[in-house]
Design an enzyme around this catalytic site. Structure first.
Site, PDB file in Angstrom:
ATOM      1  N   THR A 113     -11.654  -0.169  -0.789  1.00  0.00           N
ATOM      2  CA  THR A 113     -13.001   0.359  -0.616  1.00  0.00           C
ATOM      3  C   THR A 113     -12.932   1.732   0.060  1.00  0.00           C
ATOM      4  O   THR A 113     -13.843   2.547  -0.083  1.00  0.00           O
ATOM      5  CB  THR A 113     -13.880  -0.586   0.228  1.00  0.00           C
ATOM      6  N   LYS A 119       0.825  -1.211   0.000  1.00  0.00           N
ATOM      7  CA  LYS A 119       0.000   0.000   0.000  1.00  0.00           C
ATOM      8  C   LYS A 119       0.863   1.268   0.000  1.00  0.00           C
ATOM      9  O   LYS A 119       0.375   2.365  -0.216  1.00  0.00           O
ATOM     10  CB  LYS A 119      -0.937  -0.004   1.204  1.00  0.00           C
TER      11      LYS A 119
HETATM   12  N1  CR6 Z   1      -7.230  -6.620   2.488  1.00  0.00           N
HETATM   13  C1  CR6 Z   1      -8.159  -6.538  -0.443  1.00  0.00           C
HETATM   14  O1  CR6 Z   1      -6.798  -6.365  -0.246  1.00  0.00           O
HETATM   15  C2  CR6 Z   1     -10.309  -5.389  -0.944  1.00  0.00           C
HETATM   16  C3  CR6 Z   1     -10.903  -6.118   0.252  1.00  0.00           C
HETATM   17  C4  CR6 Z   1     -12.377  -6.402   0.059  1.00  0.00           C
HETATM   18  C5  CR6 Z   1      -8.812  -7.285   0.717  1.00  0.00           C
HETATM   19  C6  CR6 Z   1      -8.813  -5.189  -0.715  1.00  0.00           C
HETATM   20  O2  CR6 Z   1      -8.259  -4.600  -1.874  1.00  0.00           O
HETATM   21  O3  CR6 Z   1     -10.953  -4.159  -1.118  1.00  0.00           O
HETATM   22  O4  CR6 Z   1     -10.227  -7.350   0.508  1.00  0.00           O
HETATM   23  N2  CR6 Z   1      -8.305  -8.636   0.714  1.00  0.00           N
HETATM   24  O5  CR6 Z   1     -12.607  -7.039  -1.154  1.00  0.00           O
HETATM   25  C7  CR6 Z   1      -8.242  -9.515   1.768  1.00  0.00           C
HETATM   26  O6  CR6 Z   1      -8.550  -9.224   2.901  1.00  0.00           O
HETATM   27  C8  CR6 Z   1      -7.759 -10.882   1.489  1.00  0.00           C
HETATM   28  C9  CR6 Z   1      -8.467  -6.647   2.073  1.00  0.00           C
HETATM   29  O7  CR6 Z   1      -9.296  -6.139   2.738  1.00  0.00           O
END
Ligand code: CR6
Length: 839
Positions: free
Chosen positions: A673, A571
């Protein structure tokens, strides 16, 4: 004991006025009533928390009728139900959300204030249920909100962790983790349902036998069993009667537990074992996108999945003659692979406990499950060492072997004589130490597989799940993530929401595409002015909060540049830091430089075992220390790290942002998100072409988005040609100066070693390509600074961002899942008569 069934309309219970009435007087009286009869306190002795609890019960009293009506309706109607299986639900506080859904915010606020209490103070008492790490858990919560609002019969299943995500404190710039005792003072939003407890088996062995019809069967003889107690939380739809259930399981020792020890008089030994099995639901694993392969984690996953499937079977058999039509009445969504063991468990329940033959059981199973993948990071793909798996779930391992055997036969027909395909696709990884690959189990056992943003789904098809896509192209689709406008606009940003409603009405709250009507007002100078005024007020609120929390003064006229999310190298919070140090150097070299004043705001937790992420937090705080106190900087740039980023804090910070940092390496962030929440609150985005950024930029217009960085293809291409970060360092003087300054120990009281792991990592390997993206990022940040000086134009871009974000409502996502995957339809719940007159 079977429930006593009384039709609701003949229900003999007289619900007293204090439990339902909506006048200010009644609400005030009800509050005191709950304080007295539930909390056992009088106003003279009540604490703030007692008042909060009484308030929460007063709200709960007013939602129960909807909840009970909904559940009763589902019980007697053959509706197809969505079952959302997720190891995480990051709900955030309930109180205000429920008041808004019920349309009771104003009368409650008034009643509290007329009682001489401080409404906000009581609201602040609520401990948020932080039963998730980040995006994945929060997505599950947004989806529960949308399912209820869209009146879709649904149930969420998960774990009632006693300790959710840890609380973060910052000591001397370092993260310190504190256990999250969210249940300490009781949780008024849940109701325990011990009558629906389920028994879960673990360990032991299997044995075969012939049943009375001489059919070969297998029986699992467990080493121990654990009881799952469900705790239900109502999830209200927005201004509809639907209230769905979130059912979370708590682990308790089963009654038969350690009978032997008790028998031989080993009382303490038995109690010790009892405590041990209750640890299953003790604590949430605080890792985001990093698996640790811990046994307890597999126990947690199997525990909640087994409880949930048994519960669904119980519910199903209440209204159906058999399980033959199970897949027609349920769609089970697997939120990542965490619940993927469900594929084997449903097979076991059908084969061993309900005597189905393999083909029928498999047909039911593979038509029930659908799988959402949430990651592109290889280290996040779950796999379990075969020995751990087989010891804990011996029957499931047999079933998985049998599934795999049949699956590989199918692969052989598809690819004759291609052994490498078999090895790639097999559910069992046999390349080295043997593992069960949970993503493979999920793909084989599901009728639908989806990614969470367009780019992510393409990368699944071309890379992470390429072989499965080749085999089953028809299973794949994209479902771009979304967020609920109820929490992330109406609740968190009432000022902006009210302003929007004044112009275009309130239909957008349920139909977010209606925000499009704001586009016209982007050309209205008066409105732009007003819009910026509102933003300023919200920023002032955050400035006050920062002053109170950290004793740092920030200027609400400065550009609020925000990066809040889990701390992770992909990130690239440290890329943000490189830009800050660049600005710092520029001002130091030229103290009269005309820079746009900025406040850089960071927030986010690092996984406790993730050394680099924790060092990045220390780096941010160390740079903040220097920059904030340097007289030459003279407050033109400020750096803030706000401890303990969570849902509650998110609600404060998204509305106050001018710029949203979405700067992951292209091809690494599945969706994101937070990017949506910022843009929906009028922040502009500086971002890469990664995850949902791509679609956000498409929606809001390239001219209203600050793009920088390599594309996914470029990232792949540079990597294929051996990436040498040093070249970037040698050829960019500003970059060189920044890294050299950190290396000398300038931000670490002269200690050149403290941040060496970060600098060396960047210079010698840089897996996330910060150095390759540095110049493009810094230039884009300069463009942001320039653009902010034209407040009028900035206001226009901000309004257009909000107006064009309709697609990113979780309502749109859920409708897509309903139409393409679940094939479920809304089912309206009747309004009980007395509520029609009052709502
Ligand atoms: N870390 C993704 O990295 C995504 C969310 C919900 C993640 C993120 O980009 O928006 O899921 N993935 O789809 C996992 O947790 C495995 C996250 O929150």
């Amino acid at each position: 004991n079977p429930p006593i069934t009384v039709p609701l309309d003949e229900c003999p219970i007289i619900i007293e006025d204090d439990r339902t009435g909506l006048s200010i007087e009644t609400i005030r009286r009800a509050l005191l009533d709950n304080l007295y009869y539930v909390q056992g306190k009088t106003p003279q002795t009540a604490t703030k928390n007692d008042f909060y609890m009484a308030l929460a019960y007063t709200v709960r009293d007013r939602l129960l009728k909807r909840w009970l009506s909904t559940q009763l309706t589902y019980r007697k109607t053959p509706v197809k139900t969505v079952s959302y299986l997720s190891a995480e639900f990051l709900l955030g506080p309930h109180l205000i959300n429920n008041l808004i859904s019920l349309n009771l915010y104003d009368p409650f606020k008034k009643a509290i204030e007329e009682s001489g209490l401080n409404f906000q103070e009581l609201v602040d008492q609520e401990e948020e249920p932080g039963l998730g790490n980040g995006g994945l858990g929060r997505l599950a919560a947004c989806y529960m909100d949308s399912l209820a609002t869209l009146e879709i019969p649904a149930i969420g299943y998960g774990i009632r962790y006693e300790f959710g995500i840890f609380d973060q404190e910052i000591k001397d710039g370092w993260q310190v983790e504190i256990t999250d005792k969210w249940l300490q003072y009781g949780n008024p939003w849940e109701i325990a349902r011990p009558e629906f407890a389920q028994l879960v088996k673990f360990g032991g062995y299997t044995e075969s036998y012939y049943d009375q019809d001489h059919i070969y069967r297998v029986r699992w003889v467990p080493r121990y069993t654990v009881n799952g107690i469900p705790y239900d939380t109502p999830i209200l739809g927005y201004r509809v009667n639907t209230a769905n259930t979130l059912r979370l399981w708590k682990a308790e020792a089963s009654e038969s537990f350690n009978f032997e020890r008790f028998n031989v008089g080993d009382y303490y030994g038995a109690v010790r074992d009892k405590v041990a099995c209750e640890t299953i639901s003790k604590v949430l694993y605080p890792n985001d996108e990093q698996i640790q392969g811990k046994e307890l984690r597999l126990e947690q996953q199997f525990f909640f999945v087994s409880c949930s499937l048994q519960d669904m079977i119980r519910i199903h058999l209440n209204k159906n003659a058999s399980l033959d039509n199970f897949h027609e009445m349920w769609s089970i969504q697997l939120n990542d692979t965490h619940p993927a063991i469900g594929v084997a468990e449903l097979m076991r329940l059908l084969l061993d406990e309900n005597n189905y033959d393999w083909d029928t059981a498999w047909n039911i199973t593979k038509n029930t499950f659908a799988y959402t993948n949430h990651t592109l990071l290889p280290e996040a793909l779950e796999k379990w060492p075969l020995n751990i798996f087989g010891r804990m779930l011996p029957r499931h391992l047999e079933i998985i072997y049998a599934i795999n055997h049949r699956f590989l036969d199918e692969v052989r027909i598809h690819y004759p004589n291609d052994v490498s395909k078999l090895a790639c696709l097999s559910i069992i990884d046999e390349t080295g130490e043997k593992y069960v690959r949970m993503a493979h189990l999920a793909c084989v056992g599901s009728f639908a597989i989806n990614g969470v943003a367009a780019l992510h789904t393409e990368l699944l098809k071309s890379d992470v799940l390429r072989d499965f896509y080749e085999l089953y192209p028809e299973k794949f689709s994209n479902k771009t993530n979304g967020v609920t406008p109820r929490r992330w606009m109406v609740l968190s940003n009432p000022r902006m929401s009210f302003t929007i409603c004044e112009k275009i009405g309130d239909s957008w709250i349920k139909n977010l595409d209606d925000l499009r009507q704001l586009e016209g007002y982007a050309e209205d100078g008066g409105f732009r002015n007003y819009w910026q005024q509102i933003k300023k007020e919200v920023k002032q609120d955050l400035a006050n909060y920062i002053q109170a929390k950290l004793d740092i003064k920030v200027d609400p006229h400065s550009l609020f540049d925000v990066q809040v999310k889990r701390i992770h190298e992909y990130k690239r919070q440290h890329l943000n830091v490189l830009n800050i140090v660049t600005l710092y150097n520029r001002i130091k070299n030229n103290p009269n430089l005309d820079v746009t004043p900025r406040t850089f705001i960071f927030g986010g937790k690092a996984a406790p075992g993730y050394f680099m992420a924790k060092l990045i937090i220390k780096l941010i705080n160390s740079v903040a220390d220097v920059v904030n106190n340097d007289p030459v900087i003279c407050d033109r740039i400020k750096v803030i790290f706000l401890p303990d980023y969570n849902v509650t804090f998110g609600q404060r910070v998204y509305p106050a942002a001018d710029i949203s940092e979405q700067i992951s390496t292209a091809g690494k962030e599945a969706s994101g998100t937070g990017n949506m929440k910022f843009s929906l609150n009028g922040a502009l985005t500086i971002g890469t072409l990664d995850g949902a950024n791509v679609e956000i930029r498409e929606s809001v217009g390239a001219e209203n988005f600050f793009l920088f960085g390599l594309t996914t293809e470029e990232v792949y291409a540079i990597r294929a040609n051996r990436y040498t970060p040093r070249d970037y360092y040698n050829s960019d003087e500003e970059l060189k100066a920044v890294l050299d300054l950190i290396s000398t120990g300038f931000f670490s009281h002269g200690d050149p070693n403290l941040f060496r792991p970060i600098v060396d990592n960047l210079l010698y390997s840089d897996p996330y390509m910060l150095l390759a993206d540095y110049r493009s990022y810094v230039d884009a940040q300069d463009a942001v600074g320039c653009a902010y000086r034209d407040q009028d134009h900035w206001g226009r871009m901000s309004i257009l961002n909000v107006a064009r974000m309709g697609k990113f409502s979780s309502d749109r996502s859920i409708k897509d899942y309903c139409n393409d995957i679940w094939k479920t339809k809304p089912f309206a719940i009747d309004v009980p008569e007395y509520m029609q007159s009052q709502a």
